[in-house]
Design a protein around this motif. Sequence first.
Motif, PDB file in Angstrom:
ATOM      1  N   THR A  87      47.838 -50.977 110.058  1.00 23.57           N
ATOM      2  CA  THR A  87      46.937 -51.176 108.920  1.00 23.57           C
ATOM      3  C   THR A  87      47.643 -52.012 107.870  1.00 23.57           C
ATOM      4  OG1 THR A  87      47.387 -49.481 107.254  1.00 23.57           O
ATOM      5  CG2 THR A  87      46.247 -48.763 109.226  1.00 23.57           C
ATOM      6  N   VAL A  88      46.839 -52.689 107.071  1.00 20.56           N
ATOM      7  CA  VAL A  88      47.379 -53.559 106.020  1.00 20.56           C
ATOM      8  C   VAL A  88      46.319 -53.828 104.963  1.00 20.56           C
ATOM      9  CG1 VAL A  88      46.707 -55.669 107.276  1.00 20.56           C
ATOM     10  CG2 VAL A  88      48.471 -55.806 105.507  1.00 20.56           C
ATOM     11  N   GLY A  89      46.766 -54.117 103.782  1.00 20.18           N
ATOM     12  CA  GLY A  89      45.873 -54.647 102.752  1.00 20.18           C
ATOM     13  C   GLY A  89      45.754 -53.772 101.534  1.00 20.18           C
ATOM     14  N   ILE A 117      46.526 -64.249 104.314  1.00 16.86           N
ATOM     15  CA  ILE A 117      47.898 -64.357 104.827  1.00 16.86           C
ATOM     16  C   ILE A 117      48.078 -63.566 106.124  1.00 16.86           C
ATOM     17  CG2 ILE A 117      48.870 -62.432 103.484  1.00 16.86           C
ATOM     18  CD1 ILE A 117      50.711 -65.724 104.215  1.00 16.86           C
ATOM     19  N   THR A 118      47.391 -62.440 106.247  1.00 15.87           N
ATOM     20  CA  THR A 118      47.557 -61.631 107.458  1.00 15.87           C
ATOM     21  C   THR A 118      47.201 -62.443 108.704  1.00 15.87           C
ATOM     22  OG1 THR A 118      47.048 -59.696 106.147  1.00 15.87           O
ATOM     23  CG2 THR A 118      46.969 -59.415 108.533  1.00 15.87           C
ATOM     24  N   THR A 128      51.649 -51.146 107.155  1.00 16.31           N
ATOM     25  CA  THR A 128      52.517 -52.280 106.821  1.00 16.31           C
ATOM     26  C   THR A 128      52.268 -52.764 105.407  1.00 16.31           C
ATOM     27  OG1 THR A 128      50.928 -53.931 107.610  1.00 16.31           O
ATOM     28  CG2 THR A 128      52.461 -53.031 109.236  1.00 16.31           C
ATOM     29  N   ILE A 180      42.100 -54.158  94.254  1.00 11.99           N
ATOM     30  CA  ILE A 180      41.909 -54.453  95.675  1.00 11.99           C
ATOM     31  C   ILE A 180      40.606 -53.818  96.153  1.00 11.99           C
ATOM     32  CG2 ILE A 180      42.964 -54.336  97.962  1.00 11.99           C
ATOM     33  CD1 ILE A 180      45.596 -54.655  96.732  1.00 11.99           C
ATOM     34  N   THR A 200      56.861 -57.164  92.555  1.00 19.68           N
ATOM     35  CA  THR A 200      55.722 -57.253  93.472  1.00 19.68           C
ATOM     36  C   THR A 200      54.374 -57.040  92.812  1.00 19.68           C
ATOM     37  OG1 THR A 200      55.765 -54.884  93.915  1.00 19.68           O
ATOM     38  CG2 THR A 200      57.182 -56.262  95.301  1.00 19.68           C
ATOM     39  N   ARG A 205      48.463 -51.113  92.677  1.00 18.52           N
ATOM     40  CA  ARG A 205      48.803 -52.182  91.738  1.00 18.52           C
ATOM     41  C   ARG A 205      49.098 -51.613  90.353  1.00 18.52           C
ATOM     42  NH1 ARG A 205      49.702 -57.026  94.188  1.00 18.52           N
ATOM     43  NH2 ARG A 205      49.824 -57.698  92.023  1.00 18.52           N
ATOM     44  N   TRP A 216      52.962 -55.488 102.539  1.00 18.90           N
ATOM     45  CA  TRP A 216      53.471 -56.830 102.254  1.00 18.90           C
ATOM     46  C   TRP A 216      52.436 -57.588 101.447  1.00 18.90           C
ATOM     47  CZ3 TRP A 216      51.814 -61.367 105.339  1.00 18.90           C
ATOM     48  CH2 TRP A 216      50.837 -61.054 106.299  1.00 18.90           C
ATOM     49  N   GLN A 217      52.676 -58.861 101.187  1.00 19.94           N
ATOM     50  CA  GLN A 217      51.826 -59.651 100.289  1.00 19.94           C
ATOM     51  C   GLN A 217      51.772 -61.113 100.726  1.00 19.94           C
ATOM     52  OE1 GLN A 217      54.543 -58.933  96.840  1.00 19.94           O
ATOM     53  NE2 GLN A 217      52.795 -57.854  95.985  1.00 19.94           N
ATOM     54  N   THR A 218      50.769 -61.829 100.212  1.00 20.79           N
ATOM     55  CA  THR A 218      50.700 -63.271 100.449  1.00 20.79           C
ATOM     56  C   THR A 218      52.040 -63.904 100.079  1.00 20.79           C
ATOM     57  OG1 THR A 218      48.367 -63.213  99.836  1.00 20.79           O
ATOM     58  CG2 THR A 218      49.423 -65.377  99.836  1.00 20.79           C
ATOM     59  N   PRO A 251      46.553 -49.292 100.145  1.00 19.53           N
ATOM     60  CA  PRO A 251      47.022 -47.982 100.602  1.00 19.53           C
ATOM     61  C   PRO A 251      45.965 -47.346 101.511  1.00 19.53           C
ATOM     62  CG  PRO A 251      47.271 -48.220  98.212  1.00 19.53           C
ATOM     63  CD  PRO A 251      46.460 -49.388  98.678  1.00 19.53           C
TER      64      PRO A 251
HETATM   65  C1  6R9 Z   1      49.146 -58.657 103.351  1.00 17.12           C
HETATM   66  C2  6R9 Z   1      48.277 -58.578 102.174  1.00 17.12           C
HETATM   67  C3  6R9 Z   1      48.905 -57.780  98.723  1.00 17.12           C
HETATM   68  C4  6R9 Z   1      48.679 -56.459  98.031  1.00 17.12           C
HETATM   69  C5  6R9 Z   1      49.946 -55.700  97.793  1.00 17.12           C
HETATM   70  C6  6R9 Z   1      49.435 -54.281  97.723  1.00 17.12           C
HETATM   71  C7  6R9 Z   1      48.339 -54.255  98.751  1.00 17.12           C
HETATM   72  C8  6R9 Z   1      48.988 -54.529 101.174  1.00 17.12           C
HETATM   73  C9  6R9 Z   1      49.471 -52.483 101.718  1.00 17.12           C
HETATM   74  C10 6R9 Z   1      49.125 -52.503 100.359  1.00 17.12           C
HETATM   75  C11 6R9 Z   1      49.513 -50.230 100.208  1.00 17.12           C
HETATM   76  C12 6R9 Z   1      49.839 -51.217 102.302  1.00 17.12           C
HETATM   77  N1  6R9 Z   1      48.815 -53.791 100.060  1.00 17.12           N
HETATM   78  N2  6R9 Z   1      49.374 -53.744 102.191  1.00 17.12           N
HETATM   79  N3  6R9 Z   1      49.143 -51.382  99.609  1.00 17.12           N
HETATM   80  N4  6R9 Z   1      49.840 -50.131 101.497  1.00 17.12           N
HETATM   81  N5  6R9 Z   1      50.151 -51.091 103.594  1.00 17.12           N
HETATM   82  O1  6R9 Z   1      47.450 -57.686 102.066  1.00 17.12           O
HETATM   83  O2  6R9 Z   1      48.473 -59.554 101.227  1.00 17.12           O
HETATM   84  O3  6R9 Z   1      46.217 -60.037 100.214  1.00 17.12           O
HETATM   85  O4  6R9 Z   1      48.372 -60.782  99.109  1.00 17.12           O
HETATM   86  O5  6R9 Z   1      47.701 -58.368  99.138  1.00 17.12           O
HETATM   87  O6  6R9 Z   1      47.893 -55.603  98.859  1.00 17.12           O
HETATM   88  O7  6R9 Z   1      48.896 -54.021  96.468  1.00 17.12           O
HETATM   89  O8  6R9 Z   1      50.599 -56.120  96.630  1.00 17.12           O
HETATM   90  P1  6R9 Z   1      47.643 -59.766  99.909  1.00 17.12           P
END
Ligand code: 6R9
Length: 635
Positions: free
Chosen positions: A371-373, A296-297, A398, A508, A485, A502, A400-402, A375
Motif C-alpha cells: 500500500t502507498v499514498g 510518482i508511484t 510503503t 491527502i 518531509t 501531514r 515515500w513521496q514524489t 496512512p
Molecule cells: C508515493 C506518494 C506523499 C505523501 C507523504 C505522506 C503520504 C505516502 C504513505 C503516506 C502514510 C504511507 N504517504 N505513503 N502516509 N503511510 N505508506 O504517495 O507520493 O503523492 O508525493 O505523496 O503521501 O503524507 O508525504 P506523493
Amino acid sequence: MSSYQIKNLEEYYQVYRKSVRDPENFWAEIAEEHFVWRKPWDKVLDWDFSKPEVKWFEGAQLNITENCIDRHLATQADKTAIIFEPNDPKEKAQHISYQQLHEKVCAFSNVLKDQGIKKGDRVCIYLPMIPELAVSILACARIGAIHSVVFAGFSSTAIASRINDCECNMVITSDGSFRGTKKIDLKGIVDEALESTPTIKSVLVVKRTEVPINMKEGRDHWVQPLLDKASMDCPIEIMNAEDPLFILYTSGSTGKPKGMMHTTAGYMVYSAYTFKNVFQYKVGDVYWCTADIGWITGHSYIVYGPLANGATTLMFEGVPNFPDFSRFWEIIEKHKVNQFYTAPTAIRALAKEKLDYVENHDLSSLKVLGTVGEPINEEAWHWYNDNVGKKKSPIVDTWWQTETGGIMISPIPYCTPTIPTYATLPLPGIQPALMDEQGKELKGNQVDGRLCIKFPWPGMARTIWGDHKRYKDTYFTAFENKYFTGDGALRDTVGYYRITGRVDDVIIVSGHNLGTAPIEDAINEHPAVAESAIVGFPHDVKGNALYGYVILKETGESRMHDNLRKEINQIITEHIGPIAKLDKIQFTEGLPKTRSGKIMRRILRKIACNETDSLGDTSTLLNPEVVQEIIDNKL
Ligand code: 6R9
C-alpha cells in the motif's frame, strides 16, 4: 559482494548498518554490479544540504533505457515486459515483450526526433493508462528529453500551468480515454490548455477511443502513421549521471505546484533497488501496481523500477468498479499476479462491497501486498490481510513521496515482521530523524515528531524546476541540514516508524495530495466569494474529504446556496480537476483569524472533524465571536 536482494531480517540489519557506516561504498557496489554504464563515475557522492546540492555518481554516463530495455534483450528478449489490461475486459490483453518494447520505444524516439525534440527539451505527456504512455516516457528518456507527465484527470488550466512552468515544446496525448463506462475527451481538454501555452510547437495524438476530434493543421499529428514510417532502431543518447530525467508536479501548501526534478543515475539505481527489495521480485513473477503513471508511484513502480530489473509489469487502463467490484481480483486471477501494490483508498472502497467479489476469485498467486499514498487505517489493513492476502502475504506499507523518488520506509516482505499501520523500518541508505518543534532531534525510541531525513539518498529530487530557492525554503530550512518531509511520525519501542500524517497545509484525498492554497484561490475566483478556507475531515473511503468555509460578498438568500455550491465545485473542477471538489461547503460570516490576519485552520479543522470540545484557547483571536457562529451552522 553487495546484497542486492535482502533475504532475512538479520541480513537487513547488517546491510542497513553498512549503508549508514559507508554509504558511498554501499551505493557504489549496487550501482556497479547491477547496471550498465557507458562511463564509470569519478565520485559517488557530493552533497551539501545547506545549499542544497546533491550529486550522485558524478562523471558517469549512461542511458536509463539501455538499463530498462536493451540489456535485457540478450537474455530475455521474448519475456513479457508489459502486460496491458484494457478498461473493457472484453478487449484482449496485450503482452509486450522486451524485444517489442525496444522496437516501440525506438520508433517513438525517432518520431520525437523528427519533430525536432532534442536532449534537454521538455515534453508534456497527457495520456491514459495505455502502453503508449510507458513507451513515450521511455522514448523521451532514450533521446534525453525531459518528460513531464500530467495525470490525465487534471483540467486544462492545470495542464497549461504545468506546460508553462517548464516550457514544454510538445504535448503527447490521445483522442480520449476510457474510464469504466465513460469516454473522456482528452484532446478537447488539451486544446483548451494550448490556448495559453506559447511554447508548444507540436502535439502527437494517439488513437484510443476513435471519437472524432479536432486536429489543428501544422500543430497536431496522429502518431501512428509517423510510427509506421519510423525506424525501429534508435541509438541511445549518452546522458550524464545528473542530467534531468523527468519533472513531476506535486502540490504544495502554497501557490503553484512544484515541479520536482529527478535526475538520471541516482533515480535509476534507487527505483530499481527499492523495487527489487520491497516487492521481493523473483524471476518469472508478474507484478502489478494499480497507480496511474501520472503519479510518482507509476513512474517508479510501474515503469522504471520493474523494467530496470527485467520484470513483468502490468498496466491497467480501467477502474476498480467496472464492470463490477471484482475487477481487481479478476485481473489478479487472470494474469496470476504475484505482487499487488495499491492504495488505502482503493482498499477501503472495495472493502465496502460484498465479500463474494473477492472470494469468487483464485488469488493464490499472490505473494506480496503493498500500500502507498496515505496512512492505512487498521480496519483496511486487516481486511486486506484477511481477504486478499488470506493472512499469507505480507503487507508492505510503503512510505515515500514524489520528492523522494522511491520507497523510503517499508517492511521487506518475509523479513520484517509487520504491524498494522506501521511503515516499520527505513530501507538501507535511509537515515530518518524525528525533530521537535524547536528543531532538536529526538533521539531514542518512543518519540514522535516531524519526520526528516539527514543524509542524501540517490533517488531524491534535486530541485524544483526553475525555483531552487523554493526547493530550499520548502525542504531544507525548517531543520538545519536535514530534508523535511512535511509528515509527522512516531518511532515505537523497537524503532518502527508509524507515519501520523501531514503537518503542513497539504490534505491527502483518496491518496492525492492537495494543497489548500490552490483550491482556495480557485474558489475565490467565483464573483460571489469574498474569502474561503479549506480543511480536511475524515472520510471512510477517501481517507480525508474537503470541507470549505466560504464568506460571500453579499449574504444573499439561502435558497441560492445550493447553486453556489455547484458553481464553486465547477470552478474547482476547471482549475484543478474533479479530485479537488469539496464534499461540504459552509457559508459563513467570518473566518477565525490571528491578530496578524492568518486564518486559523486548526480551529476550522477541529470544527469540521466534530472536535469542538478541544478547540483550545480562542480568546487571542482577532474575532473570537465567529467561532460559535461557525459551530452553530456546521453542516
Ligand atoms: C508515493 C506518494 C506523499 C505523501 C507523504 C505522506 C503520504 C505516502 C504513505 C503516506 C502514510 C504511507 N504517504 N505513503 N502516509 N503511510 N505508506 O504517495 O507520493 O503523492 O508525493 O505523496 O503521501 O503524507 O508525504 P506523493
